[in-house]
Scaffold this motif. Structure first.
Motif, PDB file in Angstrom:
ATOM      1  N   ALA A  29     -22.145  56.996  42.619  1.00 40.76           N
ATOM      2  CA  ALA A  29     -20.968  56.488  41.905  1.00 40.76           C
ATOM      3  C   ALA A  29     -21.379  55.789  40.618  1.00 40.76           C
ATOM      4  N   ALA A  30     -22.462  55.021  40.665  1.00 43.56           N
ATOM      5  CA  ALA A  30     -22.934  54.319  39.468  1.00 43.56           C
ATOM      6  C   ALA A  30     -23.441  55.304  38.421  1.00 43.56           C
ATOM      7  N   ILE A  31     -24.241  56.283  38.838  1.00 41.04           N
ATOM      8  CA  ILE A  31     -24.778  57.269  37.905  1.00 41.04           C
ATOM      9  C   ILE A  31     -23.647  58.059  37.260  1.00 41.04           C
ATOM     10  N   ASP A  32     -22.673  58.452  38.059  1.00 40.11           N
ATOM     11  CA  ASP A  32     -21.516  59.186  37.561  1.00 40.11           C
ATOM     12  C   ASP A  32     -20.770  58.355  36.522  1.00 40.11           C
ATOM     13  N   ALA A  33     -20.513  57.090  36.828  1.00 41.40           N
ATOM     14  CA  ALA A  33     -19.770  56.225  35.906  1.00 41.40           C
ATOM     15  C   ALA A  33     -20.546  55.997  34.613  1.00 41.40           C
ATOM     16  N   LEU A  34     -21.842  55.746  34.720  1.00 41.47           N
ATOM     17  CA  LEU A  34     -22.664  55.516  33.532  1.00 41.47           C
ATOM     18  C   LEU A  34     -22.733  56.768  32.655  1.00 41.47           C
ATOM     19  N   GLY A  35     -22.950  57.918  33.297  1.00 38.87           N
ATOM     20  CA  GLY A  35     -23.071  59.166  32.548  1.00 38.87           C
ATOM     21  C   GLY A  35     -21.787  59.544  31.838  1.00 38.87           C
ATOM     22  N   ARG A  36     -20.659  59.394  32.513  1.00 38.44           N
ATOM     23  CA  ARG A  36     -19.381  59.731  31.888  1.00 38.44           C
ATOM     24  C   ARG A  36     -19.068  58.783  30.730  1.00 38.44           C
ATOM     25  N   THR A 217     -14.680  49.553  34.374  1.00 41.85           N
ATOM     26  CA  THR A 217     -14.306  50.951  34.541  1.00 41.85           C
ATOM     27  C   THR A 217     -13.456  51.168  35.792  1.00 41.85           C
ATOM     28  N   PRO A 218     -12.349  51.903  35.675  1.00 43.49           N
ATOM     29  CA  PRO A 218     -11.508  52.198  36.841  1.00 43.49           C
ATOM     30  C   PRO A 218     -12.254  52.995  37.916  1.00 43.49           C
ATOM     31  N   ARG A 219     -13.291  53.725  37.535  1.00 45.58           N
ATOM     32  CA  ARG A 219     -14.012  54.556  38.493  1.00 45.58           C
ATOM     33  C   ARG A 219     -14.725  53.723  39.556  1.00 45.58           C
ATOM     34  N   LEU A 220     -14.975  52.453  39.260  1.00 43.31           N
ATOM     35  CA  LEU A 220     -15.662  51.585  40.221  1.00 43.31           C
ATOM     36  C   LEU A 220     -14.756  50.452  40.690  1.00 43.31           C
ATOM     37  N   ARG A 221     -13.451  50.679  40.635  1.00 39.26           N
ATOM     38  CA  ARG A 221     -12.494  49.623  40.958  1.00 39.26           C
ATOM     39  C   ARG A 221     -12.682  49.112  42.394  1.00 39.26           C
ATOM     40  N   GLY A 222     -13.035  49.993  43.319  1.00 37.74           N
ATOM     41  CA  GLY A 222     -13.169  49.582  44.715  1.00 37.74           C
ATOM     42  C   GLY A 222     -14.549  49.077  45.083  1.00 37.74           C
ATOM     43  N   ALA A 223     -15.450  49.025  44.119  1.00 39.83           N
ATOM     44  CA  ALA A 223     -16.817  48.604  44.409  1.00 39.83           C
ATOM     45  C   ALA A 223     -16.917  47.084  44.468  1.00 39.83           C
ATOM     46  N   SER A 224     -17.958  46.622  45.139  1.00 37.11           N
ATOM     47  CA  SER A 224     -18.250  45.191  45.201  1.00 37.11           C
ATOM     48  C   SER A 224     -19.324  44.880  44.168  1.00 37.11           C
ATOM     49  N   LEU A 225     -18.927  44.205  43.097  1.00 37.50           N
ATOM     50  CA  LEU A 225     -19.838  43.862  42.005  1.00 37.50           C
ATOM     51  C   LEU A 225     -19.997  42.351  41.933  1.00 37.50           C
ATOM     52  N   SER A 226     -21.219  41.895  41.794  1.00 38.73           N
ATOM     53  CA  SER A 226     -21.468  40.469  41.645  1.00 38.73           C
ATOM     54  C   SER A 226     -22.633  40.261  40.697  1.00 38.73           C
ATOM     55  N   ASP A 227     -22.718  39.072  40.136  1.00 39.80           N
ATOM     56  CA  ASP A 227     -23.757  38.756  39.155  1.00 39.80           C
ATOM     57  C   ASP A 227     -24.911  38.009  39.803  1.00 39.80           C
ATOM     58  N   ARG A 228     -26.115  38.393  39.406  1.00 35.63           N
ATOM     59  CA  ARG A 228     -27.324  37.708  39.840  1.00 35.63           C
ATOM     60  C   ARG A 228     -28.215  37.521  38.610  1.00 35.63           C
ATOM     61  N   LEU A 229     -29.397  36.961  38.820  1.00 39.22           N
ATOM     62  CA  LEU A 229     -30.375  36.836  37.757  1.00 39.22           C
ATOM     63  C   LEU A 229     -31.643  37.584  38.140  1.00 39.22           C
ATOM     64  N   MET A 230     -32.262  38.238  37.157  1.00 39.11           N
ATOM     65  CA  MET A 230     -33.559  38.893  37.340  1.00 39.11           C
ATOM     66  C   MET A 230     -34.361  38.659  36.068  1.00 39.11           C
ATOM     67  N   PHE A 231     -35.547  38.124  36.211  1.00 39.78           N
ATOM     68  CA  PHE A 231     -36.352  37.716  35.047  1.00 39.78           C
ATOM     69  C   PHE A 231     -35.580  36.736  34.165  1.00 39.78           C
ATOM     70  N   GLY A 232     -34.700  35.944  34.789  1.00 41.33           N
ATOM     71  CA  GLY A 232     -33.937  34.949  34.053  1.00 41.33           C
ATOM     72  C   GLY A 232     -32.767  35.495  33.270  1.00 41.33           C
ATOM     73  N   PRO A 234     -29.069  38.106  33.308  1.00 40.93           N
ATOM     74  CA  PRO A 234     -28.046  38.577  34.251  1.00 40.93           C
ATOM     75  C   PRO A 234     -28.235  40.044  34.634  1.00 40.93           C
ATOM     76  N   ILE A 235     -27.965  40.309  35.895  1.00 38.73           N
ATOM     77  CA  ILE A 235     -27.999  41.671  36.418  1.00 38.73           C
ATOM     78  C   ILE A 235     -26.832  41.827  37.388  1.00 38.73           C
ATOM     79  N   THR A 236     -26.258  43.015  37.445  1.00 35.56           N
ATOM     80  CA  THR A 236     -25.125  43.289  38.326  1.00 35.56           C
ATOM     81  C   THR A 236     -25.620  43.846  39.652  1.00 35.56           C
ATOM     82  N   LEU A 237     -25.146  43.280  40.741  1.00 32.62           N
ATOM     83  CA  LEU A 237     -25.418  43.779  42.082  1.00 32.62           C
ATOM     84  C   LEU A 237     -24.230  44.626  42.514  1.00 32.62           C
ATOM     85  N   PHE A 238     -24.479  45.869  42.884  1.00 29.32           N
ATOM     86  CA  PHE A 238     -23.421  46.831  43.202  1.00 29.32           C
ATOM     87  C   PHE A 238     -23.551  47.275  44.653  1.00 29.32           C
ATOM     88  N   LYS A 239     -22.505  47.005  45.433  1.00 32.58           N
ATOM     89  CA  LYS A 239     -22.442  47.464  46.809  1.00 32.58           C
ATOM     90  C   LYS A 239     -21.201  48.331  47.000  1.00 32.58           C
TER      91      LYS A 239
END
Length: 261
Positions: A29-36, A217-232, A234-239
């Motif tokens: 789902a993520a690859i599809d959304a990013l590519g489109r 993006t509407p394509r990921l409307r039902g996804a669980s997205l949250s913010d975290r930190l990596m190397f200080g 922001p990074i998105t956690l996608f479930k």
């Protein structure tokens, strides 16, 4: 030729689970959304994967091709001790699946090679700049560092690099090597998205644009997205959202996905 979204929808909705592979709904789902989104934004560039196995992810990249773009499959195309049962026959399964899905690849789109023998210059000569590249080849430290270097050498300014099995419990070298590599190249590469099986990386100037897109993006409307930190940073956690997970289980139970292509 433009990106074949009709064929891409068909592949993701009805065929993808029939192709053996090692990632799930959240990843495709993520690859599809990013590519489109890249296509919609007019972002151009080739697409590639190091380690295509039977083609599960590569076929998404191939179906995202626009006019003038190529998709390059890089693999040994040979079985090993880890690829048995439904994951065996890599010497022919990938090409059989291409035929069944109607995906047209020329001789220059398939590279049977040990990537440890490939230099960054050779990689650039073979594929040029890429807007999406997946790294899923050898999983030992030396292979990971080398393949990430190849991906970095061809990644476009607005491109996306995907690292498979990051944090994978069976492959600790992938995480260690990727962390070392990304730390050393922090000025060039920034993680922006993480899923159960993959880490997504972009150039720093593009990373936040991708995070903004994922959140809206509407394509990921039902996804669980949250913010975290990596190397200080922001990074998105996608479930996978509960509804999408339930739909997937129902489709599998009802035989919506063919057992094999």
């Amino acid at each position: 030729m433009s990106a074949d979204f009709v064929a891409l929808d068909r592949y993701i909705d009805r065929q993808i689970e029939a192709v053996p592979g090692y990632f799930g709904h959240a990843e495709w789902a993520a690859i599809d959304a990013l590519g489109r989104w890249q296509v919609e934004q007019g972002i151009a560039g080739n697409l590639a994967e190091i380690g295509v196995h039977h083609g599960k992810l590569f076929f998404i990249l191939a179906l995202l091709r626009q006019a003038g773009e190529r998709a390059l499959a890089i693999d040994l195309f040979e079985d090993d001790a880890l690829n048995t049962g439904i994951h065996a026959n890599r010497d022919r399964a990938f090409f059989d699946n291409c035929t069944k899905l109607g995906i047209d690849l020329g001789d220059r789109d398939v590279w049977k090679v040990d990537t440890l023998t490939v230099t960054p210059d050779a990689m650039r000569e073979r594929i040029g700049g890429v807007r999406m590249i997946s790294v899923d080849g050898g999983h030992d430290y030396a292979n990971i560092v080398h393949d990430l270097g190849l991906a970095d050498a061809v990644l476009a300014d607005d491109g996306v690099m995907m690292v498979h099995d990051f944090f994978g419990i069976g492959w600790p070298d992938v995480s260690v090597a990727a962390i070392h590599f990304l730390t050393e190249r922090a000025e060039r590469l920034q993680p922006f998205l993480i899923t159960q099986y993959k880490l997504f990386v972009a150039r720093p100037a593009a990373a936040e644009r991708y995070r903004t897109m994922l959140a809206s993006t509407p394509r990921l409307r039902g996804a669980s997205l949250s913010d975290r930190l990596m190397f200080g940073k922001p990074i998105t956690l996608f479930k996978l959202g509960r509804r999408e997970a339930l739909e997937r289980r129902i489709k599998r139970k009802l035989g919506f996905y063919p057992k094999r292509l």
